[in-house]
Design an enzyme around this catalytic site. Structure first.
Site, PDB file in Angstrom:
ATOM      1  N   LYS A  53       0.848  -1.206   0.000  1.00 37.02           N
ATOM      2  CA  LYS A  53       0.000   0.000   0.000  1.00 37.02           C
ATOM      3  C   LYS A  53       0.880   1.252   0.000  1.00 37.02           C
ATOM      4  CE  LYS A  53      -3.903  -2.342   2.131  1.00 37.02           C
ATOM      5  NZ  LYS A  53      -4.525  -2.820   3.367  1.00 37.02           N
ATOM      6  N   GLN A  97      -4.562  -1.528   9.608  1.00 34.06           N
ATOM      7  CA  GLN A  97      -4.528  -2.869   9.014  1.00 34.06           C
ATOM      8  C   GLN A  97      -5.123  -3.904   9.987  1.00 34.06           C
ATOM      9  OE1 GLN A  97      -3.429  -3.594   5.803  1.00 34.06           O
ATOM     10  NE2 GLN A  97      -4.210  -5.644   6.225  1.00 34.06           N
ATOM     11  N   ASP A 120     -11.044   3.239   4.014  1.00 31.84           N
ATOM     12  CA  ASP A 120     -11.393   1.806   3.967  1.00 31.84           C
ATOM     13  C   ASP A 120     -12.913   1.626   3.912  1.00 31.84           C
ATOM     14  OD1 ASP A 120      -9.597  -0.227   3.746  1.00 31.84           O
ATOM     15  OD2 ASP A 120      -9.153  -0.387   5.885  1.00 31.84           O
TER      16      ASP A 120
END
Ligand code: NDP
Length: 295
Positions: A53, A97, A120
């Protein structure tokens, strides 16, 4: 004739190039989109995701921050990092994460991220916006990527029977919310299947668009697919394979070989849905920066 492949790697590349061009235009206006990723603990798979990422961000010309915290991090310590990023004007997107160590409640952390930085799309405000069709909300990256694959592959979704296998909060449910809206790349009649579904094959076999996110290697066989269907395989499963150097390989939730004999279009695993997830993360971060500039 075997199904045409939907090349997720090529479509993701296209999106990443578009994002890079639009990022350069935003930078010229004085704003560099910034994404912060927090990794807690040392799960090797998570470390790989976080690294890719960060790399993708830099390649797109974005500002990238990675915060690595030990597995012993407490919930208040993690929340303090989230608060600092929430307040940092150079950061437009925040991603924590998953999975998190046991002592940290992921729901508490997700709710602490400012909804306008929640790239997200897991905060309840964004979940609600996606459900009511508010385009300001951030759509979770994997279902957003699936919708983009359908759009860019020219799949007719209006009025189509769309069957989704899996009802997780990160894939199945937001996928349902996207496909049922009346807008573009949607407007489908949606069925969501799960582990309590009776006669799964009866549902999958009438799907014009079959989206599978169950985490069960090769569970959908060609016999369960409608001839001419579009099959999107979200699954990523490691299965043992003595013929490879690593001793394993990645397979989807769809039995690719049998399904491709029946479907009209199909995504491979890998290089199908997988690369789209990061592409959509970059796209969400770009939009977060634009929205911050406009506000
Ligand atoms: P979850 O385990 O959270 O959810 C799986 C869902 O599938 C559940 O709703 C479950 O039902 C349902 N299910 C399981 N077995 C069956 C069955 N036999 N029949 C019908 N439904 C079933 O998984 P995720 O949604 O997080 O992920 C799904 C897959 O997608 C995984 O392989 C994952 O690795 C992959 N993935 C890929 C991403 C990418 O970037 N390409 C991103 C995210 C996930 P129930 O709710 O009843 O338990």
């Amino acid at each position: 004739m075997p199904a045409e492949l939907i090349d997720g790697a090529a479509i993701a590349r296209e999106i990443r190039d578009e994002v890079a061009r639009e990022t350069a235009a935003l930078v010229a206006r004085g704003v560099r989109p910034g994404l912060a990723v927090i990794l807690v603990g040392d799960d090797p798979a998570s470390a790989v995701y976080v690294q890719s990422k960060g790399k993708a961000c830099e390649e797109a010309g974005m500002h990238s921050v990675t915060i690595r915290l030990p597995a012993s991090t407490t919930e208040p310590e993690l929340l303090a990092h989230v608060d600092a990023l929430n307040a940092d004007p150079a950061i437009h997107g925040i991603l924590v994460q998953m999975p998190l160590p046991k002592q940290i409640d992921p729901d508490v952390v997700i709710r602490r991220i400012r909804p306008d930085k929640d790239v997200d799309g897991f905060h309840p405000v964004n979940v609600g916006k996606v459900l009511i069709g508010d385009r300001d909300g951030f759509v979770p990256c994997t279902p957003a990527g699936v919708q983009e694959l359908l759009l860019r592959s020219g799949v007719e979704t209006k009025g189509a029977e769309c069957v989704i296998v899996g009802r997780s909060n990160i894939v199945g449910k937001p996928m349902m919310a996207l496909m049922v809206q009346s807008g573009r790349a949607a407007n489908a009649t949606v069925t969501v299947c799960h582990s309590a579904t009776r006669d799964l094959a009866a549902h999958t076999a009438r799907a014009d668009i079959l989206i599978v996110a169950a985490g069960r290697p090769r569970m959908i066989t060609g016999a369960m697919v409608k001839p001419g269907a579009t099959v999107i395989d979200v699954g990523i499963n490691r299965v043992e394979d003595a013929s490879t150097k690593s001793g394993y390989r990645l397979v989807g939730d769809v039995d690719f070989e049998s399904a491709r004999q029946v479907a009209a279009r199909i995504t491979p695993v890998p290089k199908g849905v997988g690369p789209m997830t990061i592409a959509m993360l970059l796209s969400n971060t770009l939009r977060a920066a634009r929205q911050a500039l406009a506000s």
